[in-house]
Each structure stands twice: as C-alpha cells, then as structure tokens.
Design a protein around this motif. Structure first.
Motif, PDB file in Angstrom:
ATOM      1  N   GLY A 272      -1.057   3.791   3.559  1.00  0.00           N
ATOM      2  CA  GLY A 272      -0.872   2.691   2.616  1.00  0.00           C
ATOM      3  C   GLY A 272      -1.193   3.048   1.184  1.00  0.00           C
ATOM      4  O   GLY A 272      -1.568   2.193   0.386  1.00  0.00           O
ATOM      5  N   LEU A 273      -1.034   4.327   0.830  1.00  0.00           N
ATOM      6  CA  LEU A 273      -1.308   4.768  -0.541  1.00  0.00           C
ATOM      7  C   LEU A 273      -0.178   4.305  -1.448  1.00  0.00           C
ATOM      8  O   LEU A 273       1.001   4.432  -1.105  1.00  0.00           O
ATOM      9  CB  LEU A 273      -1.446   6.292  -0.576  1.00  0.00           C
ATOM     10  N   SER A 274      -0.518   3.796  -2.619  1.00  0.00           N
ATOM     11  CA  SER A 274       0.485   3.141  -3.477  1.00  0.00           C
ATOM     12  C   SER A 274       1.205   4.135  -4.390  1.00  0.00           C
ATOM     13  O   SER A 274       1.330   3.911  -5.590  1.00  0.00           O
ATOM     14  CB  SER A 274      -0.180   2.036  -4.310  1.00  0.00           C
TER      15      SER A 274
ATOM     16  N   LYS B 176      10.127  -1.558  -0.133  1.00  0.00           N
ATOM     17  CA  LYS B 176      11.381  -2.285  -0.346  1.00  0.00           C
ATOM     18  C   LYS B 176      11.334  -3.103  -1.629  1.00  0.00           C
ATOM     19  O   LYS B 176      12.312  -3.161  -2.400  1.00  0.00           O
ATOM     20  CB  LYS B 176      11.664  -3.198   0.847  1.00  0.00           C
ATOM     21  N   ALA B 177      10.183  -3.690  -1.909  1.00  0.00           N
ATOM     22  CA  ALA B 177      10.038  -4.503  -3.125  1.00  0.00           C
ATOM     23  C   ALA B 177       9.783  -3.653  -4.362  1.00  0.00           C
ATOM     24  O   ALA B 177       9.889  -4.147  -5.485  1.00  0.00           O
ATOM     25  CB  ALA B 177       8.894  -5.507  -2.941  1.00  0.00           C
ATOM     26  N   GLY B 178       9.445  -2.381  -4.167  1.00  0.00           N
ATOM     27  CA  GLY B 178       9.197  -1.485  -5.296  1.00  0.00           C
ATOM     28  C   GLY B 178       7.969  -1.852  -6.113  1.00  0.00           C
ATOM     29  O   GLY B 178       7.913  -1.559  -7.317  1.00  0.00           O
ATOM     30  N   VAL B 179       6.985  -2.465  -5.479  1.00  0.00           N
ATOM     31  CA  VAL B 179       5.833  -2.971  -6.244  1.00  0.00           C
ATOM     32  C   VAL B 179       4.970  -1.848  -6.816  1.00  0.00           C
ATOM     33  O   VAL B 179       4.190  -2.086  -7.749  1.00  0.00           O
ATOM     34  CB  VAL B 179       4.962  -3.907  -5.375  1.00  0.00           C
TER      35      VAL B 179
ATOM     36  N   MET C 241       2.385 -11.320  -3.565  1.00  0.00           N
ATOM     37  CA  MET C 241       1.555 -10.391  -2.797  1.00  0.00           C
ATOM     38  C   MET C 241       0.212 -10.229  -3.514  1.00  0.00           C
ATOM     39  O   MET C 241       0.114 -10.440  -4.722  1.00  0.00           O
ATOM     40  CB  MET C 241       2.229  -9.027  -2.681  1.00  0.00           C
ATOM     41  N   VAL C 242      -0.797  -9.822  -2.765  1.00  0.00           N
ATOM     42  CA  VAL C 242      -2.117  -9.631  -3.380  1.00  0.00           C
ATOM     43  C   VAL C 242      -2.037  -8.601  -4.490  1.00  0.00           C
ATOM     44  O   VAL C 242      -2.634  -8.759  -5.559  1.00  0.00           O
ATOM     45  CB  VAL C 242      -3.155  -9.133  -2.342  1.00  0.00           C
ATOM     46  N   CYS C 243      -1.301  -7.508  -4.237  1.00  0.00           N
ATOM     47  CA  CYS C 243      -1.249  -6.405  -5.198  1.00  0.00           C
ATOM     48  C   CYS C 243      -0.613  -6.802  -6.520  1.00  0.00           C
ATOM     49  O   CYS C 243      -0.711  -6.061  -7.506  1.00  0.00           O
ATOM     50  CB  CYS C 243      -0.511  -5.210  -4.592  1.00  0.00           C
ATOM     51  N   GLN C 244       0.044  -7.978  -6.550  1.00  0.00           N
ATOM     52  CA  GLN C 244       0.696  -8.433  -7.778  1.00  0.00           C
ATOM     53  C   GLN C 244      -0.142  -9.458  -8.549  1.00  0.00           C
ATOM     54  O   GLN C 244       0.299  -9.959  -9.576  1.00  0.00           O
ATOM     55  CB  GLN C 244       2.054  -9.057  -7.427  1.00  0.00           C
ATOM     56  N   GLN C 245      -1.340  -9.733  -8.078  1.00  0.00           N
ATOM     57  CA  GLN C 245      -2.181 -10.749  -8.706  1.00  0.00           C
ATOM     58  C   GLN C 245      -2.960 -10.169  -9.875  1.00  0.00           C
ATOM     59  O   GLN C 245      -3.097  -8.959 -10.034  1.00  0.00           O
ATOM     60  CB  GLN C 245      -3.140 -11.341  -7.678  1.00  0.00           C
ATOM     61  N   GLU C 246      -3.492 -11.069 -10.689  1.00  0.00           N
ATOM     62  CA  GLU C 246      -4.331 -10.671 -11.815  1.00  0.00           C
ATOM     63  C   GLU C 246      -5.757 -10.438 -11.327  1.00  0.00           C
ATOM     64  O   GLU C 246      -6.290 -11.214 -10.531  1.00  0.00           O
ATOM     65  CB  GLU C 246      -4.315 -11.758 -12.887  1.00  0.00           C
TER      66      GLU C 246
ATOM     67  N   TRP D 173       3.658  -3.965   6.236  1.00  0.00           N
ATOM     68  CA  TRP D 173       3.403  -4.090   4.810  1.00  0.00           C
ATOM     69  C   TRP D 173       3.776  -2.836   4.040  1.00  0.00           C
ATOM     70  O   TRP D 173       4.216  -2.909   2.881  1.00  0.00           O
ATOM     71  CB  TRP D 173       1.947  -4.478   4.574  1.00  0.00           C
ATOM     72  N   GLN D 174       3.661  -1.694   4.651  1.00  0.00           N
ATOM     73  CA  GLN D 174       4.113  -0.469   3.995  1.00  0.00           C
ATOM     74  C   GLN D 174       5.603  -0.545   3.690  1.00  0.00           C
ATOM     75  O   GLN D 174       6.060  -0.171   2.596  1.00  0.00           O
ATOM     76  CB  GLN D 174       3.794   0.743   4.868  1.00  0.00           C
ATOM     77  N   ASP D 175       6.368  -1.026   4.634  1.00  0.00           N
ATOM     78  CA  ASP D 175       7.815  -1.176   4.439  1.00  0.00           C
ATOM     79  C   ASP D 175       8.127  -2.217   3.364  1.00  0.00           C
ATOM     80  O   ASP D 175       9.016  -2.030   2.522  1.00  0.00           O
ATOM     81  CB  ASP D 175       8.497  -1.561   5.759  1.00  0.00           C
ATOM     82  N   ARG D 176       7.393  -3.321   3.375  1.00  0.00           N
ATOM     83  CA  ARG D 176       7.648  -4.384   2.391  1.00  0.00           C
ATOM     84  C   ARG D 176       7.310  -3.913   0.979  1.00  0.00           C
ATOM     85  O   ARG D 176       8.031  -4.218   0.029  1.00  0.00           O
ATOM     86  CB  ARG D 176       6.833  -5.633   2.745  1.00  0.00           C
ATOM     87  N   TRP D 177       6.210  -3.210   0.827  1.00  0.00           N
ATOM     88  CA  TRP D 177       5.836  -2.705  -0.499  1.00  0.00           C
ATOM     89  C   TRP D 177       6.928  -1.804  -1.066  1.00  0.00           C
ATOM     90  O   TRP D 177       7.319  -1.932  -2.221  1.00  0.00           O
ATOM     91  CB  TRP D 177       4.531  -1.910  -0.419  1.00  0.00           C
TER      92      TRP D 177
END
Length: 801
Positions: A115-117, A18-21, A722-727, A12-16
């Motif tokens: 996993g720090l954003s 790569k997606a630039g979230v 992704m969860v991090c993109q939810q309201e 998930w670290q890689d996916r975040w």
C-alpha cells in the motif's frame, strides 16, 4: 464484524491506482514536495522485511504532505544493471534482461501489496535504453569537459566477479558484493575526475539538512588536509616529492619510503644494486589489496634501495630510501618522509630496520621504546625552528621551503578519482570509440543510445576483457571524426552510473528531448526529503552529488545540491539480533507477514519497532500486538454515536494526539506517534463511545500508518471522498494541556497518596495540599521537615526525620 485484511487491502490498492490519487500533478500551481527513497535493486530473492522500513517512512511523509495541500512526488523505479543479475544469468544460462524482467515484476508485486503511495506512472528502469541514453549523454558531457579520461593504473580486481572495483566497493580486503578476494592489477580504466569537486563537496554540506553523522562520513571520506609538498633530492639526480601535513618535523626525517609502483623505480633499475630483491617485493605487493597494504596492525615489510639515497633538504643529511607496500602510489605523491619519533607506523618500521629516531617536538622520551604524539609542543633539534610552537614552526618552514624553491604549501585530499570501468556485460555501454589516428572520440549525441547488444556468453574473460570484446561486428565501427576504422569501448559503466541521476528523471520520466524538461526540473528540484541507508553515504550520495554539481555547472539543473534533506534508517535485524541473511536463516519474508496479518499490521509494526534511526530486532510478538491495535480501531465502529464535534472529555487527548503525531512524524519518531494513538484509543474506550467527528479525526491520523483499514472504516461511515484526500487535522494549543493532573505524594521517597490538582498549580499550593492530605499528615506530624521537593505535574516528595 470481523476485520478481514485479505479482502480489504487489495480492494483499496486498486481503487487508489484507478483514481490516480497518488499521481503527482503536472500542474505547477501548488507548492511541491518531493520525497525520495533509494530505488531498489530487484534481486532474485525479493524483499525482506528490512527493505520496507525506509519505504514506509517516506510513504508516511508523502501521505501527510498531500493532506497538507502539497503536490507530492513520491516516485519508484529500478536500479537494474549490475553483477547479481549477470551472475545469476551466467549460472542459469538465461539472458540478464530476462532475469531483470522477472525480478522487477516480483518486486513490484511486493511493493504494491504494502500500500505504498508511489506514483507508478513515473516508473523508471536503468536498463531501459530510453533511460540509459541519458546516462550515456551525461558521460559524454563529462568527457567533453575533461572530467572523464582513460588511465593505465593499478586497480582492485575481484577474483570471482572478474571485474574492477572502486576503492569504496572493497570492504576489509574483499569484494563488498560477493565476499571474494580482491587483488591488484594494472589495467587501462575510464576514470571520472571527482577530485575536481572535492572542496565543493565539503563546502556545500553547509547548504543541506543532513545529520551530523552523514556529513562527517562524507567529510572524512574526502579527507581534506593542509600541509606542504617538499622536494627531496636523491643521489640519482632525480627529486622525490612528498606531501606532508607536518612539514615542521622535517628535521626528524631519518628515511624515506616509496610505493612499490612508484614510476622512478623503473628509471632507477640500472642504479639499484639489489634490483632482483626489489622486483620480487613489487611482485608480492601487486597481489595485495589497498586494505591489506595499509592495515595499521600488519607487520611492516620493505626493501632498502641499495645504491640510491635521498637528501634531507633542511640539513643536507643523506638518508636511506625503502620501498614498502604501506605506501600507495594513488595517495599523495606515492612517497613519504618518515619521522619515526612522532608516528606509530614510522616508529615500528624504524625499529624493525634499525633506523635513527630523532625527537623534534618536545613532549616524550624516545629512549623508552615509544614514539611521541606531537600534535602540540615545542620544536627541538630542529635548527631554525627550535623553540617555536608546532603552529609557528609550520608557518616558518613553509616560508623557508618556498623561498628556497624546495617546497610549497599544499591542500590535499584522500578522495581518489572514481574508477568508472567494469569489464562486464550487464551495464551501460560507454559511448566512446577508439581511433588509431584520433584517439578516444565521443559517439555523436544523435546516435545515442549505444544499445547493449545480445551476446552468446556473459562469462567474463580470464584476461580481464568484457564479453563485449568478442563481438567484432559490434566492436568494429568508424571514427565519427575522421571516418576511418575504429573500435567501440567494450567496458561498461558501473551500477552507480544509473543511480547517480535517477532522481532527476523522475521529474519528467517520459521526456524524449532531454534527461528531464527545464520546467519540471525547476519545479521539482531539489529533492525535499531523501531517506536511505548509512552504508550509501560514501558511495551513492557522494557520487550523485558530484554528478549533480557538474550538471549544475553546465546549466542542466537549477540547484547546486540534489537533496535538501537526507536522513538514514537503522536496519531491521533477525529475531536473533543478527543481520538478516539467507546464510543465517533469519530472513523474514514480508509476503508471509502480509498474508497472515495484513500490510497495515506490517507497516504499523515496522514504524513501531523502535527508534527509526537505530537497528532493531524483529519480533513476532510485536507483530501480533500491532494487529490487535488495528482490530481495536476496527471495533470502534461498534460504539459510534451521533455527533460531529469532539466532546469536552476528549478534547485534551485528541488535541494532544494531533499535535504529537504531527510533530513526531516530522522528527522520524514514528514509534512515539503510534504510542500516542494507542493512548488515545484507551481514552476513547474509557469513555465508552466515539462520535463520528472523533472517529473522522482518529482515522485521518492513523491513515498515515495503516491506510487500508482507515479507508474501509471511512467508507463504512459514509464519509466524503477518501481519507488520503482529506485536509490534515488542526489542533488547538490551548487544549493540549490537561486542566487537572494527578500527582504522587511521597514521604521519604515512598508514595503515600495521589492528588488531583490543577495543571498549572503553583509549588506552594501543591505542597500545601499534599501536607493537608490525611495519609500524608499522619506520616509527617511531629517530625522535622528536612526538604520539600515539587516536580511540576508529577510529584511532591517530603523528606522528614
């Protein structure tokens, strides 16, 4: 299905990334939120588990703000100049740049494993010439506006680091960084005139949201006081000027004390009959730090000047003059008037040297070998001031001094100008040249950055010069003003330089034309929420506020304050309750925790360990408990049932949890927010199943604390995005209250029954139902009811006899 954090977290670290979230958007069409941590110094030891406490807290805020629709900036970078890397380089014969590069790579890997954003696209490094170009540019603006100057002065000299330290870097008489003895040396130093901003640094605390303890530390360090300057004539013909907050006690002055460095001592050398004794005392004082000299408990020492006396300006009495090391030339005027009847230190000095003690504020008996604290009282033995209160006397004596031309009202500050030079290699070169004809001249801005050259030896010189002083090809240059021969400044800037403005660079990290673009600065500043350690309140925060205010004054930044909100966290201690350190053998490596239990477990535990703003000891058992909670969440997947809504039996627990987590996060009550989620999972388990809608909400709440496992569960359930993109979930206030509550019924303090009653039940009805209960009535029948107590939603207590 077993939860395997080793497979899940890196994925998930890689996916975040790569997606630039977590990348802040360059578009300014949404409201912004700028969260900030004190960027780390990448030491060779790497992180210990205390460091991520602040990083995780601000990560939680950043994640919540993104879910609330904000364009969030949560940046990261490296405060990489400084002594530790240079000392390591000296010891191991490697270039500090290589040490720094290796340390940064190590820290980066550790931070990413948590996993720090962070927005890694804005990563900065203070040792990058493209960064320190603008640090040098700011220094030049300070120089051009008269706020950077060079001065011969006594400074704090670390005997091990072999460099000058600011007063703030000397702790209990030793170097804050290496713990070695600090002595006084006279050197020519670059100074920054932070004292010009002293009053504004106090006043503008009204503009920001800082805890009272942070504001108090800043105010106390700046040390504003009001009083008067008073001129004492001397028998040598010169005047000794003192600053005092208590001019009302002038009639009680029985001697004066000057600093061993006071400039008049050199002028008076031919008049002082005991000049050799004075010189010996000056030599001894020069080897002491300011801390040693001003320590309240130390024995008072001094030498009377034989041949020169002072004259008390209000009564004409001749009084002796002493030199003593407890008076500092850097504070006030370097001279004090002594009122031994009303000051502890003066009283001790007077008793040692058998000097007169005159009470001038009534309220104590000086004959009993004690001084009188004179904060309030009536003036006595004070001529024109007799019979006045302290406040009345202060006003009258200042009027008198002003009228006679022997004094004036004065506001003074304890804050000293910032010693900005370091005689070391690993720092930003100061962009100034010295020309015999033109003096100190700024390097043209077009020639920035003045790059740090390679040197063969990083060892500081024994005479206190920087290693750069030996690099004649680099040092010898031409004067930008007259074209004649000149020499570059060989001192470098302190580590605080790069950290005094780094938050501005994050707003536009790759700008070539300015420290950051105007649009970016207008959009992103001020920082909305800044968290860091209390130990930096009187160093970094004060310095960066000063730089920011200066940049505001010259039109570079749009706000007078850099940080709208500042909070501070407590340290994580070792399991033995002591501060973590290698010497104590109690350091916990976060890599070991992440490997054994996972980043989510570590994040959750660091937030659950206790009150975020207080110190807390590490606990291995606590870590295991947080891991079990994550596994309980993971296992909810085994009891998922169809349904998108929240079922009636769970409406109250879910709504209460949404409200509780949201509010507690805003108030840094992370431990109670997590406790609310633990309580909610108990409610879910009691029901025996969870709908997809309920799992969706629970996952969004837990995502702030344990994002990797939440993303995996989200994906497993085939929820969108992704969860991090939810309201961020909303709650219904009306459903945050239980319809029924259980209350205990006590008789004479002992529980006799439990009742299920409506949550809004009245006192009368609660008492009535309690008395009607069979177990309770058996206890109270035939007895006199003395008192009836009802605590809403909790208990009834009936007192009988």
């Amino acid at each position: 299905m077993k939860y395997d954090h080793r497979q899940i977290e890196k994925k998930w670290q890689d996916r975040w990334e790569k997606a630039g979230v977590f990348h802040a958007s360059d578009s300014h069409d949404r409201p912004k939120y700028y969260t900030l941590i004190e960027f780390p110094y990448p030491s060779g030891q790497g992180l210990h588990v205390g460091h991520p406490r602040s990083y995780t807290a601000m990560d939680i805020i950043a994640r919540k703000r993104r879910m609330q629709g904000y364009n969030v900036l949560y940046p990261i970078g490296w405060d990489a100049f400084g002594l530790p890397s240079e000392n390591y380089a000296i010891k191991n014969h490697v270039h500090p740049a290589e040490v720094t590069k290796k340390n940064v790579a190590r820290f980066k890997q550790q931070l990413q494993s948590l996993g720090l954003s962070f927005d890694w696209t804005r990563e900065i490094n203070t040792t990058d010439p493209e960064y320190y170009k603008w640090t040098q540019w700011i220094f030049l603006q300070l120089f051009k506006h008269g706020l950077a100057y060079k001065k011969e002065m006594a400074v704090n000299w670390c005997t091990s680091c072999k460099c000058v330290l600011a007063n703030e870097e000397v702790v209990n008489g030793v170097c804050e960084r290496c713990g070695s003895e600090v002595v006084r040396k006279v050197k020519s130093q670059w100074m920054l005139k932070i004292t010009e901003y002293a009053q504004r640094l106090i006043d503008d605390l009204a503009l920001v949201d800082y805890p009272d303890r942070v504001k108090s530390q800043q105010i106390n360090w700046i040390g504003r006081s009001t009083g008067a300057e008073v001129d004492f004539k001397t028998t040598a013909g010169d005047c000794l000027t003192v600053y005092t907050t208590r001019p009302d006690t002038l009639y009680g002055v029985t001697y004066m004390v000057v600093s061993p460095e006071h400039p008049l001592l050199e002028k008076w050398k031919g008049l002082i009959r005991n000049a050799d004794e004075v010189a010996a005392y000056q030599e001894a004082a020069s080897k002491k730090s300011d801390f040693e000299r001003t320590e309240v408990a130390k024995d008072k020492t001094g030498v009377r000047l034989d041949g020169i006396r002072a004259i008390n300006p209000v009564n004409g009495t001749e009084i002796p003059i002493f030199i003593s090391d407890y008076v500092l030339v850097s504070y006030g005027t370097g001279a004090i008037m002594a009122v031994p009847a009303h000051d502890t230190r003066d009283w001790e000095f007077a008793k040692k040297f058998n000097l007169p003690i005159i009470e001038v504020v009534q309220g104590g008996n000086v004959q009993k070998e004690a001084f009188t604290d004179c904060g309030t009282g009536i003036l006595v033995n004070s001529g024109i001031l007799d019979g006045l209160s302290v406040e009345e006397a202060k006003k009258k004596i200042i009027e008198f001094l002003t009228e006679k031309g022997i004094g004036r009202s004065k506001v003074n500050f304890k804050l000293r100008d910032w010693v900005f030079s370091r005689q070391r290699y690993w720092g930003e070169p100061i962009p100034i040249v010295h020309c015999e004809k033109c003096g100190y001249v700024a390097v043209p801005e077009s020639e920035l950055p003045v790059r740090l050259p390679n040197v063969k030896s990083y060892e500081p010189t024994d005479n206190g010069e920087s290693p750069l002083a030996h690099m004649t090809d680099w040092v010898n240059t031409t004067c930008p003003r007259c074209g004649g021969p000149a020499k570059r400044e060989t001192d470098t800037m302190p580590q605080w330089a790069g950290s005094s403005w780094y938050f501005l660079r994050y707003t536009d990290a790759h700008s070539h034309d300015a420290l950051a673009g105007d649009d970016a600065l207008k959009y992103w500043t001020p920082v909305d929420w800044y968290n860091g350690g209390m130990e930096h309140t009187t160093l970094h925060v004060l310095y960066s506020r000063f730089w920011h205010k200066f940049l505001y004054d010259i039109g570079v930044v749009p706000t007078p304050e850099p940080y709208a909100k500042r909070t501070s966290h407590g340290m994580i201690l070792g399991e033995n309750g002591e501060k973590m350190s290698k010497s104590r053998g109690n350091v916990v490596n976060p890599d070991d925790i992440v490997t054994a239990y996972g980043a989510d477990t570590m994040r959750l535990y660091e937030m659950f360990i206790g009150d975020f703003e207080k110190a807390a000891p590490w606990s291995t058992n606590g870590i295991k408990g947080c891991r079990r909670f994550i596994e309980r969440f993971w296992n909810l997947q085994e009891i998922v049932c169809d349904g998108e809504g929240i079922r009636p039996e769970l409406e109250v627990p879910f709504n209460k949890a949404i409200k509780k987590v949201g509010e507690d996060v805003e108030n840094l009550k992370f431990n109670t927010a997590i406790a609310a989620l633990m309580s909610l999972i108990n409610d879910i388990t009691a029901v025996g199943s969870i709908t997809k809608g309920e799992l969706r909400v629970f996952t969004m709440l837990l995502n702030l604390f344990a994002p990797h496992v939440c993303e995996e569960v989200w994906a497993n359930q085939k929820f969108d995005g992704m969860v991090c993109q939810q309201e961020w979930p909303k709650y219904d206030e009306a459903k945050c209250t239980e319809e029924t509550v259980e209350i205990a019924v006590q008789v004479n303090g002992k529980v006799r029954a439990h009742l299920s009653v409506p949550a809004e039940i009245s006192k009368e009805d609660a008492l009535s139902q309690a008395k009607a209960n069979g177990k309770v009535s058996a206890e109270i029948d035939g007895k006199k009811l003395v008192k009836e107590i009802y605590v809403p939603s909790k208990l009834v207590n009936l007192v009988v006899r």
